[in-house]
Design a protein around this motif. Structure first.
Motif, PDB file in Angstrom:
ATOM      1  N   GLN A  32       0.813  -1.217   0.000  1.00 34.28           N
ATOM      2  CA  GLN A  32       0.000   0.000   0.000  1.00 34.28           C
ATOM      3  C   GLN A  32       0.847   1.268   0.000  1.00 34.28           C
ATOM      4  O   GLN A  32       0.371   2.339  -0.364  1.00 34.28           O
ATOM      5  CB  GLN A  32      -0.927   0.007   1.225  1.00 34.28           C
ATOM      6  N   PHE A  33       2.094   1.132   0.377  1.00 33.62           N
ATOM      7  CA  PHE A  33       2.951   2.302   0.561  1.00 33.62           C
ATOM      8  C   PHE A  33       3.120   3.141  -0.709  1.00 33.62           C
ATOM      9  O   PHE A  33       2.984   4.369  -0.646  1.00 33.62           O
ATOM     10  CB  PHE A  33       4.309   1.886   1.139  1.00 33.62           C
ATOM     11  N   PRO A  34       3.388   2.542  -1.884  1.00 28.11           N
ATOM     12  CA  PRO A  34       3.515   3.388  -3.089  1.00 28.11           C
ATOM     13  C   PRO A  34       2.240   4.178  -3.400  1.00 28.11           C
ATOM     14  O   PRO A  34       2.316   5.330  -3.846  1.00 28.11           O
ATOM     15  CB  PRO A  34       3.820   2.389  -4.208  1.00 28.11           C
ATOM     16  N   ILE A  35       1.097   3.601  -3.133  1.00 32.07           N
ATOM     17  CA  ILE A  35      -0.174   4.297  -3.368  1.00 32.07           C
ATOM     18  C   ILE A  35      -0.330   5.442  -2.373  1.00 32.07           C
ATOM     19  O   ILE A  35      -0.730   6.551  -2.741  1.00 32.07           O
ATOM     20  CB  ILE A  35      -1.354   3.314  -3.297  1.00 32.07           C
ATOM     21  N   LEU A  36       0.010   5.169  -1.122  1.00 34.04           N
ATOM     22  CA  LEU A  36      -0.031   6.235  -0.125  1.00 34.04           C
ATOM     23  C   LEU A  36       0.892   7.387  -0.517  1.00 34.04           C
ATOM     24  O   LEU A  36       0.511   8.556  -0.426  1.00 34.04           O
ATOM     25  CB  LEU A  36       0.349   5.690   1.255  1.00 34.04           C
ATOM     26  N   LEU A  37       2.101   7.068  -0.973  1.00 32.66           N
ATOM     27  CA  LEU A  37       3.039   8.114  -1.385  1.00 32.66           C
ATOM     28  C   LEU A  37       2.447   8.993  -2.480  1.00 32.66           C
ATOM     29  O   LEU A  37       2.558  10.223  -2.436  1.00 32.66           O
ATOM     30  CB  LEU A  37       4.351   7.497  -1.872  1.00 32.66           C
ATOM     31  N   GLU A  38       1.815   8.357  -3.466  1.00 34.94           N
ATOM     32  CA  GLU A  38       1.216   9.124  -4.564  1.00 34.94           C
ATOM     33  C   GLU A  38       0.063   9.991  -4.077  1.00 34.94           C
ATOM     34  O   GLU A  38      -0.066  11.148  -4.495  1.00 34.94           O
ATOM     35  CB  GLU A  38       0.740   8.185  -5.677  1.00 34.94           C
ATOM     36  N   LEU A  39      -0.757   9.463  -3.190  1.00 29.37           N
ATOM     37  CA  LEU A  39      -1.894  10.238  -2.682  1.00 29.37           C
ATOM     38  C   LEU A  39      -1.454  11.324  -1.704  1.00 29.37           C
ATOM     39  O   LEU A  39      -2.102  12.371  -1.620  1.00 29.37           O
ATOM     40  CB  LEU A  39      -2.938   9.312  -2.065  1.00 29.37           C
ATOM     41  N   TRP A  40      -0.372  11.099  -0.972  1.00 35.23           N
ATOM     42  CA  TRP A  40       0.159  12.174  -0.131  1.00 35.23           C
ATOM     43  C   TRP A  40       0.672  13.306  -1.005  1.00 35.23           C
ATOM     44  O   TRP A  40       0.569  14.467  -0.641  1.00 35.23           O
ATOM     45  CB  TRP A  40       1.267  11.660   0.786  1.00 35.23           C
ATOM     46  N   ALA A  41       1.208  12.972  -2.174  1.00 36.31           N
ATOM     47  CA  ALA A  41       1.700  13.998  -3.097  1.00 36.31           C
ATOM     48  C   ALA A  41       0.549  14.713  -3.793  1.00 36.31           C
ATOM     49  O   ALA A  41       0.603  15.930  -4.029  1.00 36.31           O
ATOM     50  CB  ALA A  41       2.636  13.372  -4.132  1.00 36.31           C
ATOM     51  N   GLU A  42      -0.499  13.952  -4.148  1.00 37.54           N
ATOM     52  CA  GLU A  42      -1.654  14.528  -4.841  1.00 37.54           C
ATOM     53  C   GLU A  42      -2.893  13.701  -4.519  1.00 37.54           C
ATOM     54  O   GLU A  42      -3.100  12.628  -5.090  1.00 37.54           O
ATOM     55  CB  GLU A  42      -1.424  14.553  -6.356  1.00 37.54           C
ATOM     56  N   LEU A  45      -6.867  11.286  -6.829  1.00 32.67           N
ATOM     57  CA  LEU A  45      -6.537  10.705  -8.132  1.00 32.67           C
ATOM     58  C   LEU A  45      -7.538   9.614  -8.498  1.00 32.67           C
ATOM     59  O   LEU A  45      -8.191   9.047  -7.631  1.00 32.67           O
ATOM     60  CB  LEU A  45      -5.128  10.101  -8.102  1.00 32.67           C
ATOM     61  N   THR A  46      -7.626   9.309  -9.781  1.00 34.75           N
ATOM     62  CA  THR A  46      -8.425   8.169 -10.220  1.00 34.75           C
ATOM     63  C   THR A  46      -7.554   6.920 -10.167  1.00 34.75           C
ATOM     64  O   THR A  46      -6.318   6.990 -10.088  1.00 34.75           O
ATOM     65  CB  THR A  46      -8.924   8.351 -11.669  1.00 34.75           C
ATOM     66  N   GLN A  47      -8.194   5.766 -10.249  1.00 32.89           N
ATOM     67  CA  GLN A  47      -7.458   4.507 -10.278  1.00 32.89           C
ATOM     68  C   GLN A  47      -6.540   4.472 -11.505  1.00 32.89           C
ATOM     69  O   GLN A  47      -5.403   4.006 -11.417  1.00 32.89           O
ATOM     70  CB  GLN A  47      -8.428   3.323 -10.288  1.00 32.89           C
ATOM     71  N   LYS A  48      -7.014   4.986 -12.615  1.00 25.07           N
ATOM     72  CA  LYS A  48      -6.208   5.015 -13.844  1.00 25.07           C
ATOM     73  C   LYS A  48      -4.953   5.872 -13.650  1.00 25.07           C
ATOM     74  O   LYS A  48      -3.862   5.499 -14.090  1.00 25.07           O
ATOM     75  CB  LYS A  48      -7.054   5.550 -15.003  1.00 25.07           C
ATOM     76  N   GLN A  49      -5.106   7.004 -12.993  1.00 24.72           N
ATOM     77  CA  GLN A  49      -3.946   7.856 -12.720  1.00 24.72           C
ATOM     78  C   GLN A  49      -2.952   7.159 -11.797  1.00 24.72           C
ATOM     79  O   GLN A  49      -1.741   7.246 -12.000  1.00 24.72           O
ATOM     80  CB  GLN A  49      -4.396   9.182 -12.111  1.00 24.72           C
ATOM     81  N   LEU A  50      -3.469   6.471 -10.788  1.00 28.20           N
ATOM     82  CA  LEU A  50      -2.582   5.724  -9.893  1.00 28.20           C
ATOM     83  C   LEU A  50      -1.838   4.624 -10.646  1.00 28.20           C
ATOM     84  O   LEU A  50      -0.648   4.406 -10.422  1.00 28.20           O
ATOM     85  CB  LEU A  50      -3.366   5.137  -8.718  1.00 28.20           C
ATOM     86  N   LEU A  51      -2.540   3.933 -11.525  1.00 26.64           N
ATOM     87  CA  LEU A  51      -1.897   2.879 -12.321  1.00 26.64           C
ATOM     88  C   LEU A  51      -0.747   3.433 -13.150  1.00 26.64           C
ATOM     89  O   LEU A  51       0.286   2.784 -13.294  1.00 26.64           O
ATOM     90  CB  LEU A  51      -2.909   2.201 -13.243  1.00 26.64           C
ATOM     91  N   ARG A  53       1.135   5.839 -12.365  1.00 24.84           N
ATOM     92  CA  ARG A  53       2.215   6.296 -11.487  1.00 24.84           C
ATOM     93  C   ARG A  53       2.871   5.165 -10.709  1.00 24.84           C
ATOM     94  O   ARG A  53       4.028   5.289 -10.290  1.00 24.84           O
ATOM     95  CB  ARG A  53       1.681   7.343 -10.516  1.00 24.84           C
ATOM     96  N   VAL A  54       2.122   4.084 -10.461  1.00 30.98           N
ATOM     97  CA  VAL A  54       2.634   2.965  -9.668  1.00 30.98           C
ATOM     98  C   VAL A  54       2.675   1.740 -10.581  1.00 30.98           C
ATOM     99  O   VAL A  54       1.659   1.368 -11.155  1.00 30.98           O
ATOM    100  CB  VAL A  54       1.730   2.695  -8.440  1.00 30.98           C
TER     101      VAL A  54
END
Length: 138
Positions: A32-42, A45-51, A53-54
């Protein structure tokens, strides 16, 4: 033991174990950590945007996000203009754990490089970055 792929796999497992021990007390998992990092930054986001980036598979992302909802780390909200998409937001629980989670990751990283001199650590990181660049071309 002469295979770079095998050694990289073992290294990833070791880091994940080290982070798991530290993260469990905070309420998140290494996956879960990479997803948390992305959401802490922005956040939002949508699931597609997370995909994008991660670097994980769609099914893994969907399962991880479901677990994060279950664990009280994220909320999903309807996208205002795209009926098919949802926006993913951090909960207060996830927001307040940011500093402790990043510190847990730092501790795991320091444990991994125990006994290394500063220049050895930097050189190792540079080699890993080059290997990752090569792996992206495969």
């Amino acid at each position: 033991m002469d295979s770079g792929a095998y050694l990289a796999s073992q290294l990833a497992k070791g880091f994940a174990r080290s982070l798991q021990q530290r993260a469990a007390r905070l309420g998140f998992s290494p996956g879960q950590f990479p997803i948390l990092l992305e959401l802490w930054a922005e956040d939002g986001l949508t699931q597609k945007q997370l995909l994008a980036r991660v670097d994980i598979e769609q099914a893994t992302m969907a399962n991880t996000l479901s677990r994060m909802v279950r664990d009280g780390l994220i909320d999903r909200r309807p996208h205002p203009s795209d009926k098919r998409a949802q926006l993913i937001f951090l909960t207060e629980k996830a927001r307040v754990m940011r500093e402790d989670a990043v510190e847990a990751s730092r501790e795991a990283d320091h444990a991994l490089f125990e006994g290394f001199k500063s220049f050895e650590r930097e050189l190792t990181l540079e080699y890993i970055r080059r290997l990752l660049d090569n792996a992206k071309k495969l």
